[in-house]
Scaffold this motif. Sequence first.
Motif, PDB file in Angstrom:
ATOM      1  N   VAL A  93     -59.365 -55.171   2.251  1.00  0.00           N
ATOM      2  CA  VAL A  93     -58.492 -55.092   0.981  1.00  0.00           C
ATOM      3  C   VAL A  93     -57.974 -56.489   0.737  1.00  0.00           C
ATOM      4  O   VAL A  93     -57.654 -56.747  -0.655  1.00  0.00           O
ATOM      5  CB  VAL A  93     -57.582 -53.792   1.218  1.00  0.00           C
ATOM      6  CG1 VAL A  93     -56.370 -53.856   0.334  1.00  0.00           C
ATOM      7  CG2 VAL A  93     -58.348 -52.635   1.640  1.00  0.00           C
ATOM      8  N   VAL A  94     -57.366 -56.911   1.588  1.00  0.00           N
ATOM      9  CA  VAL A  94     -56.877 -58.407   1.365  1.00  0.00           C
ATOM     10  C   VAL A  94     -57.908 -59.402   0.469  1.00  0.00           C
ATOM     11  O   VAL A  94     -57.520 -60.074  -0.511  1.00  0.00           O
ATOM     12  CB  VAL A  94     -56.344 -59.184   2.619  1.00  0.00           C
ATOM     13  CG1 VAL A  94     -56.046 -60.560   2.366  1.00  0.00           C
ATOM     14  CG2 VAL A  94     -55.341 -58.491   3.314  1.00  0.00           C
ATOM     15  N   LEU A 112     -50.437 -50.816  -4.008  1.00  0.00           N
ATOM     16  CA  LEU A 112     -49.639 -50.700  -2.701  1.00  0.00           C
ATOM     17  C   LEU A 112     -50.030 -49.503  -1.805  1.00  0.00           C
ATOM     18  O   LEU A 112     -49.815 -49.684  -0.452  1.00  0.00           O
ATOM     19  CB  LEU A 112     -48.381 -50.894  -2.761  1.00  0.00           C
ATOM     20  CG  LEU A 112     -47.583 -52.460  -3.069  1.00  0.00           C
ATOM     21  CD1 LEU A 112     -48.224 -52.853  -4.196  1.00  0.00           C
ATOM     22  CD2 LEU A 112     -46.235 -52.240  -2.946  1.00  0.00           C
ATOM     23  N   GLY A 113     -50.291 -48.587  -2.449  1.00  0.00           N
ATOM     24  CA  GLY A 113     -50.584 -47.034  -1.769  1.00  0.00           C
ATOM     25  C   GLY A 113     -51.983 -47.268  -1.093  1.00  0.00           C
ATOM     26  O   GLY A 113     -52.245 -46.792   0.242  1.00  0.00           O
ATOM     27  N   VAL A 114     -52.994 -48.277  -1.549  1.00  0.00           N
ATOM     28  CA  VAL A 114     -53.980 -48.532  -0.728  1.00  0.00           C
ATOM     29  C   VAL A 114     -53.790 -49.234   0.439  1.00  0.00           C
ATOM     30  O   VAL A 114     -54.217 -48.846   1.718  1.00  0.00           O
ATOM     31  CB  VAL A 114     -55.092 -49.244  -1.684  1.00  0.00           C
ATOM     32  CG1 VAL A 114     -56.216 -49.676  -0.684  1.00  0.00           C
ATOM     33  CG2 VAL A 114     -55.574 -48.466  -2.752  1.00  0.00           C
ATOM     34  N   TYR A 115     -52.942 -50.104   0.348  1.00  0.00           N
ATOM     35  CA  TYR A 115     -52.536 -50.862   1.621  1.00  0.00           C
ATOM     36  C   TYR A 115     -51.754 -50.021   2.695  1.00  0.00           C
ATOM     37  O   TYR A 115     -52.131 -49.926   3.812  1.00  0.00           O
ATOM     38  CB  TYR A 115     -51.531 -52.173   1.452  1.00  0.00           C
ATOM     39  CG  TYR A 115     -52.131 -53.435   1.057  1.00  0.00           C
ATOM     40  CD1 TYR A 115     -52.419 -54.247   1.930  1.00  0.00           C
ATOM     41  CD2 TYR A 115     -52.461 -53.515  -0.293  1.00  0.00           C
ATOM     42  CE1 TYR A 115     -53.114 -55.497   1.608  1.00  0.00           C
ATOM     43  CE2 TYR A 115     -52.831 -54.997  -0.638  1.00  0.00           C
ATOM     44  CZ  TYR A 115     -53.351 -55.949   0.405  1.00  0.00           C
ATOM     45  OH  TYR A 115     -53.873 -56.981   0.121  1.00  0.00           O
ATOM     46  N   GLU A 116     -50.818 -49.188   2.234  1.00  0.00           N
ATOM     47  CA  GLU A 116     -50.127 -48.193   2.980  1.00  0.00           C
ATOM     48  C   GLU A 116     -50.760 -47.176   3.629  1.00  0.00           C
ATOM     49  O   GLU A 116     -51.033 -47.018   4.804  1.00  0.00           O
ATOM     50  CB  GLU A 116     -49.052 -47.570   2.156  1.00  0.00           C
ATOM     51  CG  GLU A 116     -48.105 -46.754   2.978  1.00  0.00           C
ATOM     52  CD  GLU A 116     -46.763 -46.461   2.342  1.00  0.00           C
ATOM     53  OE1 GLU A 116     -45.944 -45.880   3.062  1.00  0.00           O
ATOM     54  OE2 GLU A 116     -46.619 -46.658   1.026  1.00  0.00           O
ATOM     55  N   ARG A 117     -51.952 -46.664   2.970  1.00  0.00           N
ATOM     56  CA  ARG A 117     -52.979 -45.610   3.449  1.00  0.00           C
ATOM     57  C   ARG A 117     -53.934 -46.228   4.636  1.00  0.00           C
ATOM     58  O   ARG A 117     -53.805 -45.874   5.790  1.00  0.00           O
ATOM     59  CB  ARG A 117     -53.794 -44.899   2.469  1.00  0.00           C
ATOM     60  CG  ARG A 117     -53.284 -44.126   1.755  1.00  0.00           C
ATOM     61  CD  ARG A 117     -54.178 -43.372   0.806  1.00  0.00           C
ATOM     62  NE  ARG A 117     -54.696 -44.134  -0.108  1.00  0.00           N
ATOM     63  CZ  ARG A 117     -54.170 -44.625  -1.423  1.00  0.00           C
ATOM     64  NH1 ARG A 117     -52.998 -44.157  -1.732  1.00  0.00           N
ATOM     65  NH2 ARG A 117     -54.833 -45.116  -2.321  1.00  0.00           N
ATOM     66  N   THR A 141     -43.188 -50.682   4.224  1.00  0.00           N
ATOM     67  CA  THR A 141     -42.536 -52.220   3.919  1.00  0.00           C
ATOM     68  C   THR A 141     -43.820 -53.296   4.225  1.00  0.00           C
ATOM     69  O   THR A 141     -43.856 -54.010   3.505  1.00  0.00           O
ATOM     70  CB  THR A 141     -41.399 -52.449   4.936  1.00  0.00           C
ATOM     71  OG1 THR A 141     -40.430 -51.425   4.630  1.00  0.00           O
ATOM     72  CG2 THR A 141     -40.816 -53.688   4.883  1.00  0.00           C
ATOM     73  N   ALA A 142     -44.533 -52.800   5.250  1.00  0.00           N
ATOM     74  CA  ALA A 142     -45.554 -53.917   5.404  1.00  0.00           C
ATOM     75  C   ALA A 142     -46.551 -53.633   4.102  1.00  0.00           C
ATOM     76  O   ALA A 142     -47.090 -54.972   4.020  1.00  0.00           O
ATOM     77  CB  ALA A 142     -46.401 -53.277   6.607  1.00  0.00           C
ATOM     78  N   ALA A 143     -46.721 -52.732   3.712  1.00  0.00           N
ATOM     79  CA  ALA A 143     -47.628 -52.601   2.553  1.00  0.00           C
ATOM     80  C   ALA A 143     -47.081 -53.551   1.522  1.00  0.00           C
ATOM     81  O   ALA A 143     -47.929 -54.413   0.621  1.00  0.00           O
ATOM     82  CB  ALA A 143     -48.093 -51.294   1.819  1.00  0.00           C
ATOM     83  N   THR A 144     -45.770 -53.430   0.902  1.00  0.00           N
ATOM     84  CA  THR A 144     -45.212 -54.321  -0.161  1.00  0.00           C
ATOM     85  C   THR A 144     -45.369 -55.651   0.457  1.00  0.00           C
ATOM     86  O   THR A 144     -45.634 -56.503  -0.477  1.00  0.00           O
ATOM     87  CB  THR A 144     -43.732 -54.011  -0.295  1.00  0.00           C
ATOM     88  OG1 THR A 144     -43.768 -52.550  -0.645  1.00  0.00           O
ATOM     89  CG2 THR A 144     -42.916 -54.838  -1.404  1.00  0.00           C
ATOM     90  N   ALA A 145     -44.980 -55.985   1.627  1.00  0.00           N
ATOM     91  CA  ALA A 145     -44.878 -57.584   2.087  1.00  0.00           C
ATOM     92  C   ALA A 145     -46.443 -57.899   2.208  1.00  0.00           C
ATOM     93  O   ALA A 145     -46.758 -59.260   1.474  1.00  0.00           O
ATOM     94  CB  ALA A 145     -44.570 -57.429   3.582  1.00  0.00           C
ATOM     95  N   LEU A 146     -47.457 -57.296   2.362  1.00  0.00           N
ATOM     96  CA  LEU A 146     -48.889 -57.934   2.403  1.00  0.00           C
ATOM     97  C   LEU A 146     -49.346 -58.129   0.991  1.00  0.00           C
ATOM     98  O   LEU A 146     -49.823 -59.045   0.613  1.00  0.00           O
ATOM     99  CB  LEU A 146     -49.766 -56.935   2.964  1.00  0.00           C
ATOM    100  CG  LEU A 146     -49.760 -56.879   4.802  1.00  0.00           C
ATOM    101  CD1 LEU A 146     -50.477 -55.717   5.287  1.00  0.00           C
ATOM    102  CD2 LEU A 146     -50.014 -58.219   5.248  1.00  0.00           C
ATOM    103  N   PHE A 147     -49.013 -57.122   0.108  1.00  0.00           N
ATOM    104  CA  PHE A 147     -49.575 -57.127  -1.337  1.00  0.00           C
ATOM    105  C   PHE A 147     -48.814 -58.640  -2.025  1.00  0.00           C
ATOM    106  O   PHE A 147     -49.374 -59.125  -2.536  1.00  0.00           O
ATOM    107  CB  PHE A 147     -49.078 -56.046  -2.221  1.00  0.00           C
ATOM    108  CG  PHE A 147     -49.423 -56.048  -3.452  1.00  0.00           C
ATOM    109  CD1 PHE A 147     -50.782 -55.879  -4.036  1.00  0.00           C
ATOM    110  CD2 PHE A 147     -48.637 -56.572  -4.708  1.00  0.00           C
ATOM    111  CE1 PHE A 147     -51.216 -55.836  -5.266  1.00  0.00           C
ATOM    112  CE2 PHE A 147     -48.907 -56.742  -5.678  1.00  0.00           C
ATOM    113  CZ  PHE A 147     -50.385 -56.177  -6.149  1.00  0.00           C
ATOM    114  N   GLY A 148     -47.657 -58.552  -1.702  1.00  0.00           N
ATOM    115  CA  GLY A 148     -46.633 -59.934  -2.222  1.00  0.00           C
ATOM    116  C   GLY A 148     -47.177 -61.138  -1.728  1.00  0.00           C
ATOM    117  O   GLY A 148     -47.204 -61.943  -2.377  1.00  0.00           O
TER     118      GLY A 148
END
Length: 193
Positions: A87-88, A126-131, A150-157
Amino acid sequence: MSREDTRSRLFRAAVELIAEQGFAGTTVDAIAERAGVAKGTVFYNFGSKDALFAALLDHGIQRLALSLAEAAEGPTGASPLARLDAVVLAQLRFFDEYGPFARVLFGEMWRTAWQDAVVRLREGALGVYERVLADAVAAGELRAGFDTGTAATALFGMVLTVSIERRALRPDRPVEEVHATLVELIHGRVAGA
């Protein structure tokens, strides 16, 4: 030219101009001129500059979310953390291809007027990251109780910021090299884990 082609040209022109000058500094006249269409074409297709920008955000977020979701599927049997790495990489590649959209997301869409787009970004990309992170918790790859939101938001950002920095300051650096560094950070290897 089909209506879809016209809308694509307007999206491309708008995102480039907004990335260069900001939303407030971009005029409908400039968008029409860059797209090679009459000013009335913007109003015919979208009604206003605000509506064009809202449609542009929706279009870009939808494409980004689809790209990330496809990467999150990963190969059969891939671990959740391997899918997270994919995903990254998908986000890095997306913003490599659509750099002006990355700058628009970073600089413009957090304004109060675009909160609906922020919600769609949260649900989509961000939902993809969170899942995937939730799958990693369920698989025991991340600790129980890990804050996936929080981790999903941090990774996306983090990936968004790194993408912009790479395009602006180090465009010759391969995406795969940037990805390898981010994966090390994500997996905690920098801290000596």
